[in-house]
Design an enzyme around this catalytic site. Structure first.
Site, PDB file in Angstrom:
ATOM      1  N   SER A 181       5.027   8.903   1.335  1.00 51.98           N
ATOM      2  CA  SER A 181       4.709   7.769   0.506  1.00 51.98           C
ATOM      3  C   SER A 181       3.957   6.643   1.417  1.00 51.98           C
ATOM      4  O   SER A 181       3.214   5.804   0.850  1.00 51.98           O
ATOM      5  CB  SER A 181       5.382   7.356  -0.505  1.00 51.98           C
ATOM      6  OG  SER A 181       6.592   6.532   0.156  1.00 51.98           O
TER       7      SER A 181
ATOM      8  N   ARG B 118       0.708  -1.186  -0.123  1.00 47.77           N
ATOM      9  CA  ARG B 118      -0.006  -0.073  -0.153  1.00 47.77           C
ATOM     10  C   ARG B 118       0.797   1.166  -0.094  1.00 47.77           C
ATOM     11  O   ARG B 118       0.293   2.250  -0.133  1.00 47.77           O
ATOM     12  CB  ARG B 118      -0.922   0.011   1.030  1.00 47.77           C
ATOM     13  CG  ARG B 118      -1.960  -1.141   0.905  1.00 47.77           C
ATOM     14  CD  ARG B 118      -3.337  -0.989   1.820  1.00 47.77           C
ATOM     15  NE  ARG B 118      -2.988  -0.190   3.140  1.00 47.77           N
ATOM     16  CZ  ARG B 118      -2.850  -0.476   4.473  1.00 47.77           C
ATOM     17  NH1 ARG B 118      -2.729  -1.924   4.642  1.00 47.77           N
ATOM     18  NH2 ARG B 118      -2.770   0.131   5.359  1.00 47.77           N
ATOM     19  N   ASN B 119       2.477   1.256  -0.053  1.00 48.00           N
ATOM     20  CA  ASN B 119       3.011   2.444  -0.097  1.00 48.00           C
ATOM     21  C   ASN B 119       3.199   3.059  -1.364  1.00 48.00           C
ATOM     22  O   ASN B 119       2.942   2.296  -2.617  1.00 48.00           O
ATOM     23  CB  ASN B 119       4.329   1.789   0.237  1.00 48.00           C
ATOM     24  CG  ASN B 119       5.315   3.053   0.456  1.00 48.00           C
ATOM     25  OD1 ASN B 119       5.579   4.016  -0.208  1.00 48.00           O
ATOM     26  ND2 ASN B 119       5.899   3.326   1.713  1.00 48.00           N
ATOM     27  N   HIS B 120       2.648   4.281  -1.468  1.00 48.17           N
ATOM     28  CA  HIS B 120       2.460   4.961  -2.794  1.00 48.17           C
ATOM     29  C   HIS B 120       3.775   5.182  -3.494  1.00 48.17           C
ATOM     30  O   HIS B 120       3.889   5.699  -4.614  1.00 48.17           O
ATOM     31  CB  HIS B 120       1.929   6.364  -2.506  1.00 48.17           C
ATOM     32  CG  HIS B 120       0.526   5.997  -2.304  1.00 48.17           C
ATOM     33  ND1 HIS B 120      -0.290   6.950  -1.560  1.00 48.17           N
ATOM     34  CD2 HIS B 120      -0.736   5.327  -2.466  1.00 48.17           C
ATOM     35  CE1 HIS B 120      -1.476   6.569  -1.493  1.00 48.17           C
ATOM     36  NE2 HIS B 120      -1.570   5.517  -1.999  1.00 48.17           N
TER      37      HIS B 120
END
Length: 176
Positions: free
Chosen positions: A155, A46-48
């Site tokens: 992020s 789920r890290n952008h």
């Protein structure tokens, strides 16, 4: 080590991902638990981070590509990756839980990679740790005085902001 009723663990960070042609360095604080277990920068699904990089340069394969391909993509854009901290004590993944931080050797890095012109902090904690733990030593050694700094919204999935909202600020990377 037990402190105040909970265990804290000594963590070691990841080595830098950088190339002689890198002009930009993105610094996180310390990889989260998922990233450390995978031994990958920004390894949490789920890290952008990777979607942001691919959105900025709009080329190549989607972020689901192999980790080595994602690293190569970053390096092709002149972007290196590292963290401010070489190690710390932390239970879980939150920056707020970092204890006993130990900074990476930025004097050595900048001696080896003098092409670094811009440093972008992936979140405010990375900036604060750098300014407290790294910058005084750099200034004392007169290293990196030419570097321009900027702080981007983290992020991390812990930073409650949409990918599109983060991208507004992260586009500065493409302008660097």
């Amino acid at each position: 080590m037990e402190t105040a009723g909970h265990a804290e663990y000594r963590l070691q960070g990841l080595p830098p991902v950088i190339h002689a042609s890198s002009r930009t360095l993105i610094l996180g604080s310390m990889p989260g638990a998922v990233s450390l277990s995978k031994q990958e920068y920004y390894g949490h699904p789920r890290n952008h981070f990777w979607p942001l990089l691919y959105a900025i340069w709009g080329e190549g394969s989607p972020p689901e590509t192999a980790y080595r391909d994602r690293l190569d993509f970053a390096l092709e854009q002149g972007v290196g990756l590292w963290d401010v901290l070489a190690g710390c004590e932390r239970e879980g993944s939150l920056d707020a839980d970092i204890r006993k931080p130990e900074a990476n050797d930025f004097i050595l890095l900048l001696n080896e990679y003098p092409t670094i012109e811009r440093v972008f902090f992936n979140g405010k904690t990375a900036e604060q740790l750098y300014r407290k733990q790294v910058l005084p030593q750099l200034l004392k050694q007169e290293k990196g005085t030419h570097i321009k700094y900027d702080t981007l919204p983290s992020s991390s999935p812990a930073r409650a902001m949409s990918l599109q909202d983060k991208l507004v600020d992260w586009r500065k990377l493409g302008d660097a």
